[in-house]
Design a protein around this motif. Structure first.
Motif, PDB file in Angstrom:
ATOM      1  N   LEU A   1       0.896  -1.250  -0.017  1.00  0.00           N
ATOM      2  CA  LEU A   1       0.085   0.065   0.030  1.00  0.00           C
ATOM      3  C   LEU A   1       1.011   1.325   0.030  1.00  0.00           C
ATOM      4  O   LEU A   1       1.945   1.116   0.605  1.00  0.00           O
ATOM      5  CB  LEU A   1      -0.817  -0.018   1.234  1.00  0.00           C
ATOM      6  CG  LEU A   1      -2.199   0.575   1.470  1.00  0.00           C
ATOM      7  CD1 LEU A   1      -3.060  -0.044   0.338  1.00  0.00           C
ATOM      8  CD2 LEU A   1      -2.544   0.596   2.680  1.00  0.00           C
ATOM      9  N   VAL A   2       0.486   2.242  -0.839  1.00  0.00           N
ATOM     10  CA  VAL A   2       1.156   3.616  -0.851  1.00  0.00           C
ATOM     11  C   VAL A   2       0.298   4.468  -0.120  1.00  0.00           C
ATOM     12  O   VAL A   2      -0.667   4.905  -0.562  1.00  0.00           O
ATOM     13  CB  VAL A   2       1.577   4.189  -2.164  1.00  0.00           C
ATOM     14  CG1 VAL A   2       2.472   5.007  -2.160  1.00  0.00           C
ATOM     15  CG2 VAL A   2       2.379   2.934  -3.067  1.00  0.00           C
ATOM     16  N   ARG A   3       1.027   5.421   0.945  1.00  0.00           N
ATOM     17  CA  ARG A   3       0.052   6.388   1.600  1.00  0.00           C
ATOM     18  C   ARG A   3       1.045   7.699   1.751  1.00  0.00           C
ATOM     19  O   ARG A   3       2.152   7.445   1.982  1.00  0.00           O
ATOM     20  CB  ARG A   3      -0.013   5.865   3.014  1.00  0.00           C
ATOM     21  CG  ARG A   3      -1.385   4.968   3.135  1.00  0.00           C
ATOM     22  CD  ARG A   3      -2.276   5.015   4.110  1.00  0.00           C
ATOM     23  NE  ARG A   3      -1.357   4.795   5.362  1.00  0.00           N
ATOM     24  CZ  ARG A   3      -2.199   4.520   6.330  1.00  0.00           C
ATOM     25  NH1 ARG A   3      -3.701   4.826   6.662  1.00  0.00           N
ATOM     26  NH2 ARG A   3      -1.485   4.213   7.280  1.00  0.00           N
ATOM     27  N   TYR A   4       0.560   8.751   0.800  1.00  0.00           N
ATOM     28  CA  TYR A   4       1.217   9.814   0.767  1.00  0.00           C
ATOM     29  C   TYR A   4       1.062  10.658   2.194  1.00  0.00           C
ATOM     30  O   TYR A   4       0.050  10.920   2.558  1.00  0.00           O
ATOM     31  CB  TYR A   4       0.699  10.712  -0.184  1.00  0.00           C
ATOM     32  CG  TYR A   4       0.907  10.272  -1.727  1.00  0.00           C
ATOM     33  CD1 TYR A   4       1.235   9.082  -1.999  1.00  0.00           C
ATOM     34  CD2 TYR A   4       0.299  10.825  -2.634  1.00  0.00           C
ATOM     35  CE1 TYR A   4       1.184   8.498  -3.337  1.00  0.00           C
ATOM     36  CE2 TYR A   4       0.215  10.615  -3.985  1.00  0.00           C
ATOM     37  CZ  TYR A   4       0.729   9.354  -4.264  1.00  0.00           C
ATOM     38  OH  TYR A   4       0.566   8.693  -5.549  1.00  0.00           O
ATOM     39  N   PRO A   5       2.084  10.994   2.874  1.00  0.00           N
ATOM     40  CA  PRO A   5       2.216  11.845   3.946  1.00  0.00           C
ATOM     41  C   PRO A   5       1.571  13.310   3.486  1.00  0.00           C
ATOM     42  O   PRO A   5       2.169  14.045   2.965  1.00  0.00           O
ATOM     43  CB  PRO A   5       3.383  11.895   4.525  1.00  0.00           C
ATOM     44  CG  PRO A   5       4.382  11.400   3.682  1.00  0.00           C
ATOM     45  CD  PRO A   5       3.639  10.590   2.597  1.00  0.00           C
ATOM     46  N   LEU A   6       0.412  13.597   4.018  1.00  0.00           N
ATOM     47  CA  LEU A   6      -0.150  14.932   3.519  1.00  0.00           C
ATOM     48  C   LEU A   6      -0.872  15.514   4.532  1.00  0.00           C
ATOM     49  O   LEU A   6      -1.183  14.720   5.585  1.00  0.00           O
ATOM     50  CB  LEU A   6      -1.033  14.825   2.022  1.00  0.00           C
ATOM     51  CG  LEU A   6      -0.325  14.914   0.819  1.00  0.00           C
ATOM     52  CD1 LEU A   6      -1.110  14.410  -0.564  1.00  0.00           C
ATOM     53  CD2 LEU A   6       0.776  16.118   0.754  1.00  0.00           C
ATOM     54  N   ASN A   7      -1.434  16.785   4.446  1.00  0.00           N
ATOM     55  CA  ASN A   7      -2.176  17.474   5.480  1.00  0.00           C
ATOM     56  C   ASN A   7      -3.424  16.674   5.838  1.00  0.00           C
ATOM     57  O   ASN A   7      -4.294  16.621   5.226  1.00  0.00           O
ATOM     58  CB  ASN A   7      -2.582  18.876   5.122  1.00  0.00           C
ATOM     59  CG  ASN A   7      -3.293  19.709   5.673  1.00  0.00           C
ATOM     60  OD1 ASN A   7      -3.513  19.363   7.047  1.00  0.00           O
ATOM     61  ND2 ASN A   7      -3.714  20.765   5.432  1.00  0.00           N
ATOM     62  N   PRO A   8      -3.635  16.246   7.165  1.00  0.00           N
ATOM     63  CA  PRO A   8      -5.009  15.234   7.461  1.00  0.00           C
ATOM     64  C   PRO A   8      -5.903  16.172   7.331  1.00  0.00           C
ATOM     65  O   PRO A   8      -6.952  15.614   7.260  1.00  0.00           O
ATOM     66  CB  PRO A   8      -4.633  14.724   8.868  1.00  0.00           C
ATOM     67  CG  PRO A   8      -3.343  15.755   9.311  1.00  0.00           C
ATOM     68  CD  PRO A   8      -2.519  16.042   8.269  1.00  0.00           C
ATOM     69  N   GLU A   9      -6.003  17.576   7.462  1.00  0.00           N
ATOM     70  CA  GLU A   9      -7.242  18.415   7.195  1.00  0.00           C
ATOM     71  C   GLU A   9      -7.671  18.335   5.836  1.00  0.00           C
ATOM     72  O   GLU A   9      -8.847  18.993   5.792  1.00  0.00           O
ATOM     73  CB  GLU A   9      -6.593  19.693   7.446  1.00  0.00           C
ATOM     74  CG  GLU A   9      -6.686  20.115   9.071  1.00  0.00           C
ATOM     75  CD  GLU A   9      -6.770  21.623   9.511  1.00  0.00           C
ATOM     76  OE1 GLU A   9      -6.797  22.351   8.263  1.00  0.00           O
ATOM     77  OE2 GLU A   9      -6.805  22.124  10.625  1.00  0.00           O
ATOM     78  N   HIS A  10      -6.762  17.972   5.064  1.00  0.00           N
ATOM     79  CA  HIS A  10      -7.231  17.883   3.435  1.00  0.00           C
ATOM     80  C   HIS A  10      -6.672  17.043   2.730  1.00  0.00           C
ATOM     81  O   HIS A  10      -5.706  17.255   1.711  1.00  0.00           O
ATOM     82  CB  HIS A  10      -7.022  19.549   2.962  1.00  0.00           C
ATOM     83  CG  HIS A  10      -7.797  19.874   1.646  1.00  0.00           C
ATOM     84  ND1 HIS A  10      -8.989  20.375   1.873  1.00  0.00           N
ATOM     85  CD2 HIS A  10      -7.603  19.447   0.521  1.00  0.00           C
ATOM     86  CE1 HIS A  10      -9.462  20.441   0.613  1.00  0.00           C
ATOM     87  NE2 HIS A  10      -8.754  19.939  -0.177  1.00  0.00           N
ATOM     88  N   MET A  11      -6.887  15.840   2.857  1.00  0.00           N
ATOM     89  CA  MET A  11      -6.306  14.493   2.200  1.00  0.00           C
ATOM     90  C   MET A  11      -6.698  14.255   0.625  1.00  0.00           C
ATOM     91  O   MET A  11      -6.010  13.649   0.094  1.00  0.00           O
ATOM     92  CB  MET A  11      -6.429  13.468   3.165  1.00  0.00           C
ATOM     93  CG  MET A  11      -5.631  13.301   4.608  1.00  0.00           C
ATOM     94  SD  MET A  11      -3.921  13.281   3.937  1.00  0.00           S
ATOM     95  CE  MET A  11      -3.752  11.301   3.655  1.00  0.00           C
TER      96      MET A  11
END
Lengths: 279, 279
Positions: free
Chosen positions: B148-158
């Motif tokens: 699985l690939v998950r991009y670390p990004l702003n959890p307020e606006h994924m």
């Protein structure tokens, strides 16, 4: 990564402290301004400035592509020139693929993001300039910038969509401060099994296979056992998965019993003989 | 980074060896398929597969947003199911923000790109799944993926736009093998000046300033000289820029001569006295 939960607009709050200001210079398409806001929200950027937008500002057409990042568009500021847009900034970077005849420090997107984090940590205000869709930034615009950002990308196809260029910078900005470990096993409610638990399962499996006669070839047995052990250990196994595997062995053994083949003297069908070479 | 030279379609050639296949699962918008092709071209990816596109395939509406990456759209393959789309692949990754109740290795986009490079270097074929615009991948689709690939990004606006998600992966794929140094000074035809050349200039500047009387305060002189030296050395200076600075000093000195103020006994205007504290 796409799709998913609807973001509430109320949750998109300006980050604390100084964070880089995205400056769109003479943007042409309202949709790209909206997509830029969405990309900024993805990467935790909030402050948008627009220099001389072709079709004026605000533009209702920008909102649909912002996908909920309306607060960024609502707070966007408009300036007639780049110099005015960055007058209160301490550092200005410009994204430009091919400037000519200037001497300027150049950063990759990743190094630029690291520098922007460092600048913000000293409480200095930074801005990053993005040129218009077709032409890119002009030399006049570049004169306001102390640093150039160049993305390493396929030289056969360098032309980036405006919002994609902002996305990469916003992504690198977020990633520069992101503590997520690069590689994990997502285990939910369970945990990775210990070697002792794995051993318990493998010993039981071998005992069952010995009972069937699968491992009867004494010369080949050690190699086959070793191969099976290595295969089971190639990826991490969770404690829950081991319990499932125990269940599978139990069921297969019971099936054998039920079919009246309790021990190793049964004739095996050809594919099982084939399989006995080990995985 | 945006805009710039028009890419010739003929130059977009399939890369040699195995490179990751991008699999769009049940995509809805033709425009997003086109933008995906453009992002792939930016990052040096070429192979596109489409599973059950909502509006069929080919779709003429995909081409405008591909911005010249037509060859990728022309070569795209269509499959009815994910399983069929990845049947000839050795490794399959899936981008998905929130899978539930599965045990699976998770990678950040960066680690995934490193892994994809490593897989390609062993001549194995990999694919990366991207779900439909709104819903994302379903559990059925995930079952075909080993990672699985998950991009670390702003959890307020994924919520990422589909092509943005592909862009980040393509960018990381390219960056994982890119040798560009993160920080350089672009100097064009000139070169960074040596300390000897800089010294030559600074000594001349001090001599001229001594002639004007700017450095007459003997107590403060060492500190002022040190401050000027440090300021001139803060960034790298090129040999060409030093020549320009020599010219500036010459011109300012000549102007002084012309105005009949050849030496240090002139009264200075107040702002120059202020300035004599050093930069």
């Amino acid at each position: 990564m796409t799709g998913g939960r609807k973001e509430g607009r109320a949750r998109l709050t300006p980050p604390a402290g100084e964070t880089p200001i995205i400056v769109l210079v003479r943007p042409q398409m309202a949709r790209n301004i909206g997509s830029t806001a969405r990309a900024m929200a993805n990467g935790g950027l909030f402050h948008l400035r627009i220099v001389a937008p072709r079709d004026g500002w605000p533009q209702p057409d920008a909102y649909p592509s912002a996908s909920g990042a309306d607060a960024i568009l609502d707070a966007a500021q408009v300036f007639p020139t780049v110099a005015e847009a960055v007058a209160d900034c301490h550092r200005v970077m410009a994204t430009c693929p091919r400037p000519r005849h200037i001497v300027v420090p150049v950063r990759t997107a990743r190094a630029a993001a690291e520098d922007l984090r460092e600048i913000a940590s000293r409480n200095l205000r930074s801005a990053v300039l993005f040129g218009p869709e077709r032409a890119g930034l002009e030399n006049e615009d570049m004169a306001c910038a102390d640093t150039l950002v160049r993305y390493p990308l396929n030289p056969e196809h360098m032309s980036l969509n405006l919002a994609q260029a902002v996305m990469i910078l916003a992504y690198e900005w977020w990633t520069a401060a992101e503590p997520t470990p690069p590689r994990v096993l997502m285990t939910n409610e369970t945990r990775v099994a210990t070697k002792g638990e794995l051993d318990g399962f493998l010993n039981r499996l071998m005992a069952e296979l010995d009972a069937t006669g699968f491992l009867d070839n004494l010369e080949k047995r050690p190699g086959m056992v070793r191969n099976l052990r290595h295969w089971f250990q190639r990826g991490e196994v969770t404690e829950q998965e081991l319990r499932t595997l125990h269940g599978v062995v139990t069921e297969l053994s019971r099936g054998r019993m039920r079919r009246g083949r309790p021990d190793k003297d049964d004739a095996l069908p050809p594919w099982q003989v084939e399989g006995s070479k080990g995985p």
